[in-house]
Design a protein around this motif. Structure first.
Motif, PDB file in Angstrom:
ATOM      1  N   HIS A   1      -1.330  -2.143  10.837  1.00 21.35           N
ATOM      2  CA  HIS A   1      -2.236  -2.726   9.855  1.00 21.35           C
ATOM      3  C   HIS A   1      -2.241  -4.252   9.954  1.00 21.35           C
ATOM      4  CE1 HIS A   1      -4.576  -3.056   6.211  1.00 21.35           C
ATOM      5  NE2 HIS A   1      -3.657  -3.827   5.661  1.00 21.35           N
TER       6      HIS A   1
ATOM      7  N   SER B   1      -7.828  -0.265  10.066  1.00 17.65           N
ATOM      8  CA  SER B   1      -7.422  -1.614   9.692  1.00 17.65           C
ATOM      9  C   SER B   1      -8.249  -2.685  10.390  1.00 17.65           C
ATOM     10  CB  SER B   1      -5.928  -1.812   9.994  1.00 17.65           C
ATOM     11  OG  SER B   1      -5.151  -0.933   9.218  1.00 17.65           O
TER      12      SER B   1
ATOM     13  N   GLN C   1      -8.673   2.796   1.955  1.00 13.24           N
ATOM     14  CA  GLN C   1      -7.713   2.333   2.960  1.00 13.24           C
ATOM     15  C   GLN C   1      -6.270   2.389   2.483  1.00 13.24           C
ATOM     16  OE1 GLN C   1      -7.203  -1.965   4.386  1.00 13.24           O
ATOM     17  NE2 GLN C   1      -8.583  -1.147   5.935  1.00 13.24           N
ATOM     18  N   THR C   2      -6.009   2.025   1.224  1.00 11.59           N
ATOM     19  CA  THR C   2      -4.632   2.027   0.730  1.00 11.59           C
ATOM     20  C   THR C   2      -4.019   3.413   0.836  1.00 11.59           C
ATOM     21  OG1 THR C   2      -5.151   0.248  -0.822  1.00 11.59           O
ATOM     22  CG2 THR C   2      -3.162   1.519  -1.254  1.00 11.59           C
TER      23      THR C   2
ATOM     24  N   ALA D   1       0.837  -1.209   0.000  1.00 12.42           N
ATOM     25  CA  ALA D   1       0.000   0.000   0.000  1.00 12.42           C
ATOM     26  C   ALA D   1       0.867   1.252   0.000  1.00 12.42           C
ATOM     27  CB  ALA D   1      -0.929  -0.010   1.216  1.00 12.42           C
TER      28      ALA D   1
ATOM     29  N   THR E   1     -15.761  -1.156  -4.341  1.00 12.13           N
ATOM     30  CA  THR E   1     -14.503  -0.713  -3.739  1.00 12.13           C
ATOM     31  C   THR E   1     -13.894   0.443  -4.524  1.00 12.13           C
ATOM     32  OG1 THR E   1     -14.074  -2.931  -2.878  1.00 12.13           O
ATOM     33  CG2 THR E   1     -12.186  -1.456  -3.072  1.00 12.13           C
TER      34      THR E   1
ATOM     35  N   SER F   1      -7.195   2.310  -4.905  1.00 11.95           N
ATOM     36  CA  SER F   1      -8.271   1.421  -4.465  1.00 11.95           C
ATOM     37  C   SER F   1      -8.189   0.057  -5.138  1.00 11.95           C
ATOM     38  CB  SER F   1      -9.638   2.056  -4.740  1.00 11.95           C
ATOM     39  OG  SER F   1      -9.850   2.229  -6.139  1.00 11.95           O
TER      40      SER F   1
ATOM     41  N   VAL G   1     -12.651  -0.282   2.875  1.00 17.43           N
ATOM     42  CA  VAL G   1     -11.342  -0.614   2.297  1.00 17.43           C
ATOM     43  C   VAL G   1     -11.010   0.189   1.042  1.00 17.43           C
ATOM     44  CG1 VAL G   1     -11.450  -2.956   3.245  1.00 17.43           C
ATOM     45  CG2 VAL G   1     -12.220  -2.547   0.897  1.00 17.43           C
TER      46      VAL G   1
ATOM     47  N   GLN H   1      -6.889  -2.923  -3.201  1.00 16.81           N
ATOM     48  CA  GLN H   1      -7.787  -3.585  -2.262  1.00 16.81           C
ATOM     49  C   GLN H   1      -8.605  -4.700  -2.918  1.00 16.81           C
ATOM     50  OE1 GLN H   1      -7.894  -3.193   0.955  1.00 16.81           O
ATOM     51  NE2 GLN H   1      -6.411  -1.530   1.032  1.00 16.81           N
TER      52      GLN H   1
ATOM     53  N   GLY I   1     -11.660  -2.742   8.671  1.00 15.26           N
ATOM     54  CA  GLY I   1     -11.547  -3.372   7.362  1.00 15.26           C
ATOM     55  C   GLY I   1     -11.330  -4.869   7.477  1.00 15.26           C
TER      56      GLY I   1
END
Length: 448
Positions: free
Chosen positions: A391, A255, A370-371, A142, A299, A159, A367, A162, A258
């Motif tokens: 994470h 994290s 999230q990255t 990530a 996502t 994204s 998620v 993910q 997710g």
């Protein structure tokens, strides 16, 4: 925009696409290798943990899956620190080789009937190796991808990473469904379950070659010029109160949420439908494929949306939806599954499909951004170690143990839904904490 700027923009886009494909394929392989075990948990239980009680065998198999998740933080501490010290790319090469070796070995492992107690011992050892590798890969990838993404549309661009976890499950599930249809139950139990692990040999060679062509991130190269990488940042992260606070927020809010939703939606639903609802395994695999396909656009949409309205409101929306919907969703899955077993109606399957789509939306909202969030929360010199440890701690200790804990609580209380209070309450606490303390990061400049 003049012609030179257009050419520069095209080259930049092509370069990022090349980086994204290589990084994502490697991460896909990590997830494919790591999650094939979860997909086969019901099959591996009696082969490696024979017992007169089927529930005991399933628990032992899930516990072995959980062991691989528990050691992920150790791998993240080791490889995350190395990523800040020697670079992001070398760590990628080490982790993917380690994961590939462990996974291929599982495919050749003798069962309990062949070598007795050594079979589960060796299986657990290989799971530990997989866990160490995943700890360095998942989180570090990530950071790598986000540092290449620049400052524009980072949520959308990153994204796609993910999707590699769901894609790993999808490919694994499709293989297993095909093998179970093509082979007899006796053939699948004898050797068919090994095929997904054998295929990882080919995938490993492709991923390794792709990663050899990767370049170090521009952020790390800039740090190298100023010799800021000579010291490991892992211990320094805990000395800095702001970084320590953000590591906790990453662990507890982002994290963990997710991970809980990922394992509820992508892992536990399959186990639940096969063992508690007792639907036909082939039908469950088809439903799992459908849910995964729905997750892909949701996502990417969530990542895109986070570039428009911010990371925080999108993530909070997903957590809140999870609090409200997780337990009722499984209750409805049980209801519609029971109807299908009794009457075999298409409307029952449609009802299950709607529930799985809503669960996928909940996961996608958390998620999708999230990255980008993993990298945006921390300064460049300690970003890899600060992001990967919390994470993987969340994914390993909170998410990875979730199927085991929920299944155990269900058995203790004699109710197939009782254990779902655990993820519901955890998500509620994470949502409240994130609402008050999680910063908005979409405007963060990564070169800092």
């Amino acid at each position: 925009m003049n012609s030179l700027q257009k050419i520069g923009q095209i080259r930049s886009t092509q370069h990022f696409r090349k980086v994204a494909i290589a990084a994502c394929f490697g991460t896909f392989l990590e997830w494919y290798d790591f999650l094939t075990f979860a997909t086969l948990a019901v099959v591996l239980g009696p082969l490696f943990f024979p017992s007169n009680d089927p529930n005991a065998g399933l628990l032992a198999s899930l516990a072995t899956f959980g062991v691989g998740m528990v050691v992920r933080p150790i791998g993240s501490a080791l490889f995350g620190s190395l990523g800040d010290h020697i670079g992001r790319k070398p760590v990628f090469m080490i982790t993917i080789a380690l994961m590939g070796l462990a996974t291929v070995s599982v495919g050749f492992l003798p069962t309990y009937a062949q070598i007795g107690i050594w079979a589960p011992i060796l299986l657990v050892g290989l799971r530990l190796m997989q866990g160490l590798s995943a700890g360095g890969e998942i989180g570090g990838s990530a950071v790598y991808l986000t540092e290449h993404a620049g400052n524009e549309n980072r949520g959308f661009k990153t994204s796609f990473l993910q999707l590699m976890g769901p894609l790993g499950i999808l490919v694994s599930t499709l293989q297993i469904a095909f093998l179970q249809q093509w082979l007899s139950p006796e053939e699948f139990e004898a050797w068919g379950w090994r095929v997904p692990f054998w295929i990882s040999i080919l995938l490993l060679l492709i991923a390794f070659k792709a990663r050899m062509a990767l370049e170090e991130t521009p952020v790390f190269l800039e740090l190298s010029k100023h010799a800021e990488k000579n010291e490991s940042q892992l211990m320094n992260n805990f000395k800095d109160p702001e970084i320590r606070k953000r590591m906790f927020l990453l662990f507890f809010c982002i994290s963990s949420s997710g991970a809980i939703l990922f394992f509820c939606v992508q892992v536990y639903t399959t186990i639940f439908l096969k063992t508690s609802v007792r639907l036909n395994p082939a039908l469950v695999d088809q439903l799992s494929i459908f849910a995964t396909m729905m997750l892909f656009p949701l996502t990417i949409f969530a990542g895109w949306l986070s570039d428009r309205i911010g990371r925080k409101p999108v993530v909070l929306g997903g957590i809140l939806l999870g609090v409200i919907f997780i337990r009722p969703a499984f209750q409805l899955l049980q209801y519609f599954g029971g109807l299908y077993i009794q009457f075999s109606t298409n409307s029952s399957i449609a009802g299950i499909g709607v529930i799985l789509t809503l669960l996928s939306l909940t996961l996608g909202l958390v998620v999708g951004p999230q990255t980008a969030l993993l990298a945006e929360l921390f300064p460049a010199k300690n970003r890899n170690s600060a992001a990967t440890l919390p994470h993987n701690l969340a994914a390993g200790w909170i998410g990875g143990l979730l199927p085991l804990i929920v299944t155990w609580l269900n058995q203790v209380w004699g109710n197939s839904l009782a254990g779902l209070w655990y993820p519901t309450l955890f998500l509620g606490a994470a949502g409240i904490t994130a609402f008050f303390y999680l910063p908005e990061t979409k405007l963060t400049k990564l070169a800092k």
